[in-house]
Design an enzyme around this catalytic site. Structure first.
Site, short mmCIF file in Angstrom:
data_model
loop_
_atom_site.label_atom_id
_atom_site.label_comp_id
_atom_site.label_asym_id
_atom_site.label_seq_id
_atom_site.Cartn_x
_atom_site.Cartn_y
_atom_site.Cartn_z
N THR A 26 -1.02 -5.40 -4.57
CA THR A 26 0.40 -5.41 -4.20
C THR A 26 0.74 -4.17 -3.38
O THR A 26 -0.04 -3.22 -3.32
CB THR A 26 1.32 -5.43 -5.44
OG1 THR A 26 1.34 -4.12 -6.04
CG2 THR A 26 0.87 -6.45 -6.47
N CYS A 27 1.94 -4.18 -2.79
CA CYS A 27 2.50 -3.00 -2.13
C CYS A 27 3.72 -2.53 -2.90
O CYS A 27 4.68 -2.02 -2.32
CB CYS A 27 2.88 -3.33 -0.69
SG CYS A 27 1.49 -3.62 0.39
N SER A 28 3.67 -2.68 -4.21
CA SER A 28 4.81 -2.33 -5.07
C SER A 28 4.61 -0.95 -5.67
O SER A 28 3.49 -0.49 -5.87
CB SER A 28 4.96 -3.36 -6.19
OG SER A 28 5.94 -2.94 -7.13
#
Length: 679
Positions: free
Chosen positions: A443-445
């Site tokens: 993810t890019c969280s």
């Protein structure tokens, strides 16, 4: 309008002309004099009508709602998702950027409309307020000049009507903007951008550019040679950048890094136009490289989301030398399928199969996925860790609602909960594919709820009939300098030189039911349960088994197995068995016996522990009887001496017994000789 206000407008002509985002103003605190800095202006003529319509639809869904008692500008109902048709990718990008810029300055634009008395207007319904605000932003960005009408564009009546209406109020609108800037002592309209967005845009403007090399069309050596011919110099790292320089990424050897200032020049290179260099955020390259390392020869891979077509293409390039097939899920329309096929064909990618089903709609037992060994899961996430969130939303085709989260700088708890639940369901579904050996989750969280917690919950879930998974370090963990990277998770935090990324690799545990007898005995030995039990059979027993086998093996008949029934009876088997089967049977019998011995040993230990007091009493009693045993031993020794004497006497009498037997044998021989002579 009062004279003082007219004088204010005339004295601030330069302010009105400099309200573009690209302008920079300086206001003196003492005299409030205005001084405009000369900058290069990009000539802006407006957009086609379709761009305004799409931008207004996007803004309608993401604009900031105020409390009922504070609402002065009403936007109508936005409960339904807008249907948008983009002419091409450029139109889509421009529409999103225009909508997001309007969102950034929503408060300022509403104040300008109210202060200039341009709003409310009874001829413009609430449903068109979004279009009114979007076009007002574009009007001030063009310094209130008239919009150019494109010859080939499709005319939209609502756009023409609102455009003409705003242009007729251009003087009042410009004056209202000037008053707002003086009121808030704003150097430029950038002053009205929230601090979180301003910092984000500053970081994005300095973020390096990552290009991965399409090795189907060109090699790394040829790219470097081409760049050197164009005046580029290779340096060791990002910290050594000095304009026309580049570096090879420390994690992905097919990724080159360039300074952000070279963006336009790089996009104009033939290398980019010919799809030899592809611009994409590094987090996606980390994901595909992690999956490629786990992929066995000839194994297939499932990519759970379409996302950016560049991610699928990169995976295809990395697996080109193998016989792997890539399944990409979620292609919903034939038009999208044709668009993707055309892009992949232009890039030289041929091992991609597009699927219309969503990932969670795939059956884990589908024969199409019999050779699938890896699943790459890039779920929809908040994306706030991306270095350039706007670029992330556009390239990954994510929900426009993320623009509102980007504007706020955080994701609401309700929305975060929905995202995390969806991510968990997808990861658990990936666990159900029995022939898959590894899963890559990325993810890019920046939220643990979308990262570590999702992975941990999935690992703790029970999937019926499926072997469990375990976390393993990613291939990048050993070469990462990031302090946030842990032993099992790979993480990078968003910064001026890096986007945020979370990466987890799950590997299926080995099947313990097929564990060899030796491994089981080794495990038992580690628990100290094999005292007195030897894995190797005694030599005498081995010799006896060899003798028995040799006696029963003939040239015309195969070997036969003997099975020991539970009743103890030995039954001869008439069905021939192979040497391997015989060996497996022996290992099974030996393992069963060893396990039984281990169990008996455990029971005996427990029994021995419980009988310890009784043993102490018996030892004391045995100690008291020691003298009596000594007397008995002496008496037994005397009896032994008497027996020895008797044995010697018996030995001396043995020749006398043999003599009669010898005489009788001689008489028999004589009789036999007489009989022969008489005949």
């Amino acid at each position: 309008m009062p004279d003082s206000e007219s004088h204010l407008i005339s004295s601030h002509v330069d302010v009105i002309n400099g309200t573009s985002v690209l302008s920079e103003m300086k206001i003196s605190d003492e005299k409030r004099s205005v001084e405009k800095r000369t900058v290069t202006q990009i000539e802006k003529n407006g957009y086609p009508d379709s761009i305004y319509i799409n931008a207004a639809k996007i803004f309608q869904g993401i604009h900031t709602e105020k409390n009922e008692d504070k609402i002065q500008v009403r936007y109508g109902d936005n409960s339904e998702s807008p249907m948008m048709a983009f002419k091409d990718e450029h139109s889509r990008r421009v529409s999103y950027e225009l909508a997001f810029n309007t969102l950034k300055y929503q408060g300022l634009l509403e104040e300008i409309l109210l202060d200039s008395h341009t709003y409310p207007c009874y001829s413009i319904p609430d449903e068109l307020t979004s279009l009114l605000v979007v076009m007002l932003y574009d009007l001030q960005d063009r310094k209130f000049t008239k919009r150019k009408i494109f010859a080939e564009e499709e005319i939209v009546a609502e756009v023409q009507e609102i455009g003409n209406y705003l242009y007729s109020f251009r003087t009042k609108l410009a004056a209202a903007l000037a008053r707002c800037r003086i009121k808030y002592d704003a150097l430029s309209i950038d002053y009205f951008v929230p601090e979180t967005i301003w910092k984000q845009e500053q970081r994005a403007s300095t973020l390096p550019l990552w290009f991965w090399i399409n090795t189907l069309k060109i090699s790394l050596e040829d790219v470097i040679r081409d760049l050197e011919m164009k005046g580029f110099t290779k340096v060791e790292s990002v910290s050594d950048f000095d304009h026309y320089t580049y570096a090879v990424d420390q994690h992905c050897q097919d990724v080159l890094v360039f300074p952000s200032s070279l963006r336009e020049e790089l996009l104009n290179l033939d290398l980019f136009a010919d799809c030899k260099l592809l611009l994409q955020d590094k987090s996606r390259s980390l994901a595909v490289h992690s999956a490629q390392v786990l992929l066995s020869e000839g194994g297939d891979i499932i990519m759970a989301h379409i996302g950016s077509y560049l991610t699928i293409a990169h995976m295809s390039v990395l697996t080109n030398q193998s016989r792997s097939k890539i399944f990409a899920c979620g292609v919903k329309s034939l038009a999208k399928e044709e668009e993707l096929r055309s892009s992949f064909s232009h890039m030289g990618c041929e091992n991609i199969q597009l699927l219309h089903e969503d990932f969670t709609e795939l059956e884990p037992t589908d024969p199409r996925f019999d050779k699938t060994k890896v699943i790459l899961l890039l779920p929809q996430c908040s994306g706030l860790g991306a270095g350039n969130p706007m670029e992330f939303i556009l390239s990954e085709h994510r929900d426009a609602g993320l623009l509102q989260d980007l504007f706020q700088g955080f994701v609401s708890e309700d929305k975060l909960s929905i995202l995390a639940e969806r991510q968990l369901n997808e990861l658990i579904h990936a666990l159900k594919f029995k022939k898959v050996q590894a899963i890559v989750y990325c993810t890019c969280s920046i939220y643990p709820e979308e990262n570590e917690l999702v992975v941990q919950k999935a690992l703790e879930s029970e999937v019926e009939g499926v072997r469990r998974y375990r976390l393993i370090p990613s291939v990048f963990s050993t070469c990462s300098n990031s302090e946030s990277s842990t032993e099992m998770f790979f993480k990078t935090e968003p910064s001026e030189i890096s986007s945020g990324c979370f990466l987890a690799v799950l590997e299926r545990e080995k099947d313990t039911s097929k564990k060899s007898a030796k491994d089981m005995l080794d495990s038992a030995a580690a628990e100290n349960l094999l005292d007195g039990i030897s894995e190797e059979k005694p030599k005498e027993e081995v010799k006896k088994q060899k003798v028995k086998r040799k006696s029963k093996v003939t040239d015309s008949k195969p070997k036969a197995a003997k099975l020991l029934r539970q009743t103890g009876a030995i039954v001869k088997a008439e069905v021939p068995v192979s040497k391997a089967a015989s060996k497996i049977q022996e290992q099974h019998e030996w393992h069963t016996k060893a396990a039984s011995d281990i169990q008996e040993k455990r029971v005996s230990r427990k029994k021995a522990a419980s009988n310890t007091p009784q043993k102490i009493v018996q030892k004391k009693k045995a100690a008291s009887n020691a003298p009596q045993k000594t007397v008995q031993k002496k008496k037994a020794a005397s009896n032994t001496t008497q027996k020895t004497v008797n044995q010697k006497k018996a030995a001396s009498n043995s020749p006398q017994k043999k003599a009669p037997r010898t005489k009788a044998a001689s008489n028999i021989q004589q009789k036999n000789a007489l009989n022969k002579s008489s005949q």
